[in-house]
Design an enzyme around this catalytic site. Sequence first.
Site, PDB file in Angstrom:
ATOM      1  N   GLY A   1     -11.522  26.428  52.321  1.00  0.00           N
ATOM      2  CA  GLY A   1     -12.009  27.743  51.942  1.00  0.00           C
ATOM      3  C   GLY A   1     -11.419  28.785  52.871  1.00  0.00           C
TER       4      GLY A   1
ATOM      5  N   THR B   1     -23.543  22.172  55.106  1.00  0.00           N
ATOM      6  CA  THR B   1     -23.590  20.710  54.855  1.00  0.00           C
ATOM      7  C   THR B   1     -24.089  20.357  53.466  1.00  0.00           C
ATOM      8  OG1 THR B   1     -25.845  20.257  55.697  1.00  0.00           O
ATOM      9  CG2 THR B   1     -24.070  20.354  57.311  1.00  0.00           C
TER      10      THR B   1
ATOM     11  N   GLU C   1     -20.277  30.858  59.097  1.00  0.00           N
ATOM     12  CA  GLU C   1     -20.633  30.220  60.365  1.00  0.00           C
ATOM     13  C   GLU C   1     -19.462  30.069  61.321  1.00  0.00           C
ATOM     14  OE1 GLU C   1     -19.330  26.682  57.850  1.00  0.00           O
ATOM     15  OE2 GLU C   1     -20.338  28.600  57.556  1.00  0.00           O
TER      16      GLU C   1
ATOM     17  N   THR D   1     -22.805  19.043  50.334  1.00  0.00           N
ATOM     18  CA  THR D   1     -22.629  17.722  49.726  1.00  0.00           C
ATOM     19  C   THR D   1     -22.728  16.597  50.739  1.00  0.00           C
ATOM     20  OG1 THR D   1     -20.232  18.100  49.835  1.00  0.00           O
ATOM     21  CG2 THR D   1     -21.304  18.466  47.731  1.00  0.00           C
ATOM     22  N   ILE D   2     -22.304  16.814  51.992  1.00  0.00           N
ATOM     23  CA  ILE D   2     -22.398  15.703  52.942  1.00  0.00           C
ATOM     24  C   ILE D   2     -23.854  15.384  53.281  1.00  0.00           C
ATOM     25  CG2 ILE D   2     -20.097  16.092  53.897  1.00  0.00           C
ATOM     26  CD1 ILE D   2     -21.436  17.257  56.399  1.00  0.00           C
TER      27      ILE D   2
ATOM     28  N   ASN E   1     -15.162  32.178  57.917  1.00  0.00           N
ATOM     29  CA  ASN E   1     -14.970  31.316  56.753  1.00  0.00           C
ATOM     30  C   ASN E   1     -15.962  31.715  55.651  1.00  0.00           C
ATOM     31  OD1 ASN E   1     -17.327  30.325  58.077  1.00  0.00           O
ATOM     32  ND2 ASN E   1     -17.037  28.346  57.085  1.00  0.00           N
ATOM     33  N   PRO E   2     -15.912  31.091  54.456  1.00  0.00           N
ATOM     34  CA  PRO E   2     -16.718  31.574  53.322  1.00  0.00           C
ATOM     35  C   PRO E   2     -18.224  31.607  53.535  1.00  0.00           C
ATOM     36  CG  PRO E   2     -14.952  30.195  52.504  1.00  0.00           C
ATOM     37  CD  PRO E   2     -14.913  30.096  54.001  1.00  0.00           C
ATOM     38  N   CYS E   3     -18.760  30.726  54.350  1.00  0.00           N
ATOM     39  CA  CYS E   3     -20.231  30.744  54.548  1.00  0.00           C
ATOM     40  C   CYS E   3     -20.670  31.426  55.825  1.00  0.00           C
ATOM     41  CB  CYS E   3     -20.764  29.329  54.499  1.00  0.00           C
ATOM     42  SG  CYS E   3     -20.606  28.611  52.862  1.00  0.00           S
TER      43      CYS E   3
END
Length: 788
Positions: free
Chosen positions: A116, A419, A273, A421-422, A269-271
């Site tokens: 991303g 986090t 953090e 999908t993980i 980054n996209p989120c």
Amino acid sequence: MQWTDNARRVLEKRYLAKDEQGRITETIEELFRRVAEVVARGDLEYDANADTRPVAEMFYNMMTARFFMPNSPTLMNAGRPLGQLSACFVLPVPDSLTGIFDAVKNAALIHQSGGGTGFSFSRLRPGGSSVRTSGGVASGPISFMKVFNAATEAIKQGGVRRGANMGILRVDHPDIIEFISCKKDTREITNFNISVGLTEEFMRAAREGSAYALINPVNNEKTGELNAKEVFDLIVQSAWETGEPGIIFLDRVNRDNVVPELSEIEATNPCGEQPLLPYESCNLGSINLAEMISRIEAPTVDWTRLDQIVEHAVHFLDNVITINRYPIPEIKERTLGTRKIGLGVMGWADMLFQLGIPYDSQDALDLAEQVMSRIQEKAWAASRKLAAVRGAFPYLSQSIYKNDPNPPRNGTLTTIAPTGTISILCNASSGIEPLFALAFARNVMDNDKLVEAHPDFERVAKERGFYTPELMLSVARKGTLSDVEGVPEDVRRVYVTAHDISPEAHIRMQAAFQRNIDNAVSKTVNFSNSATKDDVRRTYELAWELGCKGVTIYRDGSRSEQVLTAGHGTQPRIVRDGVAEPRAIGESAETAAARSEISAAPEVQEPPRYVQPRSRKDVTTGITEKVKIGCGNLYITVNYDDQGLCEVFTNLGRAGGCPSQSEATSRLVSMALRAGVDPEVMVEQLRGIRCHSTLRQPGLKVLSCPDAIGRVLEKVLRDRRGVKPEEAGTAAKPESAAEHCIENCSLCGHPNNCVNKRNGASCPECGAIMEREGGCAICRSCGYSKCN
């Protein structure tokens, strides 16, 4: 390895290697063996004779025990042709046409490889500025964001999900007002999260209600000024309506810039953090706190296990940097120069459940600081230990650690990522978010409901003797213990969910973790639909006061409802030479006049009218695509005319099947298109519909005839993105959640909203509830995820 059914579905759909026909070619065990062995080979870079087998075994055990999991691109691409293992990238967007489209190209390469991207558009000249080379007029940052958005739409991220972007604009950019409201139409710029870059000077001015300067980034000259409080109010208004923009505190981000001599940090980054330098990337991984519990006597934090996993995780992530294949040379150079990693956590809510600590309590805040400070301490110790053998990061001489006698191997160590999908793989709660719901009800056969409850809550319910199938179904319907009878008060107090927790408690938890984080924290503050703009304002202010680096909010229903506003009396106005202009920045005189008429016009209640489809043109243009379904080959034709998409035809091959159903679907879609219904709405409704004949044949890329029609419609829309057929009409506003009986939800077969869908739309792939966290929409049933 004991994997849940959800984890297996996600692994099979998104992570396990497949051949060209889509057939799975590896087992779950082989996936983790592949990743562990490839990452362990990073040790050979520093010792050509190293025995990597015990290291690989340690990495394998750490992942399969669900103690630690790296970011998705590492699981997908380690040991495979792409070999791109990073999740986060930031690309510069310079003020030149060549530079802008270089950034578009580089973003496409990153999205193709599974990453991303984040961008700051703050260096682009404002709309209306002269362009000396061409003699024309600049269109401004928002127009170029739409170019990036269209490019992203065309690229599937590693064949698994669409690429995601973060767009940031400084609050002192002359186009800031247009940027704040650029996503009010939620069908525009759909592949971006957006955040306003705020400065400490602006926040002080907003509190005082004073003016601040707008600066042209090309020549650094003042172009005007705005009232900071009015701009802040506009940010709050837009966030309350749509969940965006978020905010990022740029001065705080750069206060923690590891290499300030090299470059300023402008984007994340996209989120949100991971603040990064231009061309920098970061590799993320998360420790599952749910597995860091000792049960020898009463449940307690297993500090010994946590210390060990932190050290192994730092080793793992540093090796990822070494073995990674970077999409462009500039990213490789800068990433190897700073060697940033982002070690975070998931399963925080699970840990609190096991320890019997309410999320919104002082005990939880104290434990958050204790856990994260321990991880921070041990991560830095592990990095310094690695540096003693492998050397410090190459940009050390330009960093804040240049005089450190014991420098670290990595420029940064810790980050809190979403986090999505993980955490499904680990059967853990996401990041540091509270649980979204305590239980879910799934339809099985003949409308029977299978309740899946949080295992710790189910265990306590049975131990305490208040477990009944009826109670669990009631919890599943509501998602929370609020208003559920028969649950003891002490249990109700511990097992709180996202909507039971006040916005202030959300922010205080984020701040508690941020105090021991090198980078930043991805966290969504959830609001009920009834929350006011003042609630949002206070949350943004509290994030600033408590030392957060940014914040994202989401108010229930704000994305699924069209918020109508008549008056814009508080819209900020630009001030030039001490004189306020009579309209908002970037607003035409015609729009301002129309707005005045709307504000003054009396409200008139008109009876509902039925819409008649427009006539079909004699000549249309279109495409025909062959799609393999469970009944054979389905030929789908999508036609359009000068007003947009207008009709769909289907023809089923010789295998038979149910042609009447596909024809009926096609006719209804065609009428809806010519009646002006938004094609995106139809795509959302058609995608994810399942048919037993298709599901019986593994490897098929579609789920049913309607799903195939939806996919082809989506493809044509993407290819014709510049035509914008959706402007022919808008979708009807859905009813509010409260207007639906609890029985009539998507989980029970009813297509409309109910309380079980309170945090957003249903998943386009499986129809389950989507959760919002850290700027992302996550389906915890099938693993589908999409940013914003």
